[in-house]
Design an enzyme around this catalytic site. Structure first.
Site, PDB file in Angstrom:
ATOM      1  N   TYR A 170      24.910 -53.548 -11.653  1.00  0.00           N
ATOM      2  CA  TYR A 170      25.538 -54.047 -12.876  1.00  0.00           C
ATOM      3  C   TYR A 170      25.391 -53.019 -14.001  1.00  0.00           C
ATOM      4  CZ  TYR A 170      25.118 -58.602 -10.528  1.00  0.00           C
ATOM      5  OH  TYR A 170      25.192 -59.645  -9.633  1.00  0.00           O
TER       6      TYR A 170
ATOM      7  N   HIS B 242      29.872 -58.395 -14.869  1.00  0.00           N
ATOM      8  CA  HIS B 242      30.076 -58.437 -13.425  1.00  0.00           C
ATOM      9  C   HIS B 242      29.585 -57.123 -12.831  1.00  0.00           C
ATOM     10  CE1 HIS B 242      32.300 -62.188 -13.151  1.00  0.00           C
ATOM     11  NE2 HIS B 242      33.034 -61.823 -14.196  1.00  0.00           N
TER      12      HIS B 242
ATOM     13  N   LYS C 298      35.028 -54.537  -6.353  1.00  0.00           N
ATOM     14  CA  LYS C 298      33.908 -53.616  -6.527  1.00  0.00           C
ATOM     15  C   LYS C 298      34.193 -52.348  -5.737  1.00  0.00           C
ATOM     16  CE  LYS C 298      30.544 -57.404  -6.680  1.00  0.00           C
ATOM     17  NZ  LYS C 298      31.585 -58.311  -7.112  1.00  0.00           N
TER      18      LYS C 298
END
Length: 319
Positions: A254, A262, A294
């Site tokens: 993070y 997020h 991601k």
């Protein structure tokens, strides 16, 4: 808040590090960027998988980092407990009873000031159902009276009193009659205030001293050293880390506190620069990371140089 100069005690049981003091939990999160996982239950919560309480359980990498930078010490928690005397137990029992009586008296006085109405503590759904039951009883009584020829009157009998349906739960000036209503009693989570808890002889300020004592042995393998090295390197760059097993990696990375941000990466640790990596693994990491918004981070650890190299993967979707 906990003193900034006092090292935070990490209480070790079965090679797992726990933090019991809420001030220490706030300190390691705000000052040291360590989150951990809350695992304790909270009273009066129907779901115990959303909001949890102390203790805070640390990943081995988190505990090792805190001790390595001098922010925490290991405490052999089972060994810190001594055999209490009868006088100590009696004193502790009296203190607990006095604390509970004080809390109960405060709660009962507060309830009395608010009207001593148990219905206020009920949920809206419970109140609605209770009113429906009372209305059904009234309707049944009226229908019975009509069937008996009373033509809507109650004759010599008095009309039903809604207060009668309350039964023993009817409030009085002294509070609710139903003594089984739940109250929350606060019991201190920390054991440091106990007279028979003395961690002086079982506190270790380094990983090596804790390893010699048999309290802590992480890291002990190449993979564990690689995980500690990668974790510390990302931590030095200002990232917060959490468990990443659900996303195919060791960590979620993070850019700030996970309560506000997020994660940007799912990180996997590769313990050696010459470790093999299958093409299907790379494809799987790339597709899973992209599907969850991601990038996947491959973190290679060089144990000789004590360095980390990074390679990020994103799925391009070319045909």
């Amino acid at each position: 808040m906990a003193s900034e100069t006092r090292p935070i005690p990490l209480r070790i049981a079965n090679k797992t590090a726990y933090v019991w003091d809420v001030d220490d939990i706030a300190t390691i999160r705000s000052k040291h960027h360590i989150c951990g996982i809350l695992t304790g239950t909270l009273p009066h919560l129907s779901q115990q998988n959303v909001f949890l309480g102390v203790p805070l359980v640390l990943m081995p990498e988190e505990a090792a980092l805190l001790v390595d930078i001098g922010a925490a010490v290991f405490v052999d928690d089972p060994l810190a407990y001594k055999q209490p005397t009868v006088a100590q137990l009696q004193k502790w029992s009296l203190e607990q009873e006095e604390s509970m009586k004080t809390q109960l008296a405060y709660t009962e006085n507060k309830t009395a000031k608010e009207g001593s109405n148990p219905g206020r503590a009920m949920s809206e759904e419970a109140v609605r159902k209770r009113k429906e039951r009372e209305e059904r009883k009234k309707a049944q009584a009226a229908a019975k009276a009509i069937a008996d020829g009373a033509e809507g009157s109650y004759g010599e009998s008095s009309p039903p009193n809604p207060a009668d349906s309350e039964g023993a739960n009817a409030p009085t000036s002294d509070g609710p009659k139903n003594s089984s209503l739940p109250y929350t009693i606060v019991i201190p989570a920390s054991s440091s205030s106990l007279e028979w808890y003395d961690p002086t002889e079982c506190t270790y300020s380094t990983i090596e001293s804790a390893r010699v004592a048999g309290v802590w042995d992480y890291p002990s393998t190449l993979l564990e050293r690689a995980r500690c090295g990668v974790f510390k390197d990302l931590w030095k760059q200002g990232y917060f880390m959490g468990g990443g097993i659900k996303f195919g990696g060791e960590y979620l990375v993070y850019p700030g506190d996970p309560l506000r941000y997020h994660s940007h990466f799912a990180a996997s640790v590769i313990e050696s620069p010459i470790a093999s990596l299958q093409p299907m693994e790379i494809i799987a990491h790339g597709r899973l990371g992209t599907a969850t918004k991601k990038a996947h981070l491959l973190c290679g650890w060089d144990d000789e140089k004590q360095e980390v190299s990074y390679l990020s993967i994103e799925w391009a979707g070319f045909c």
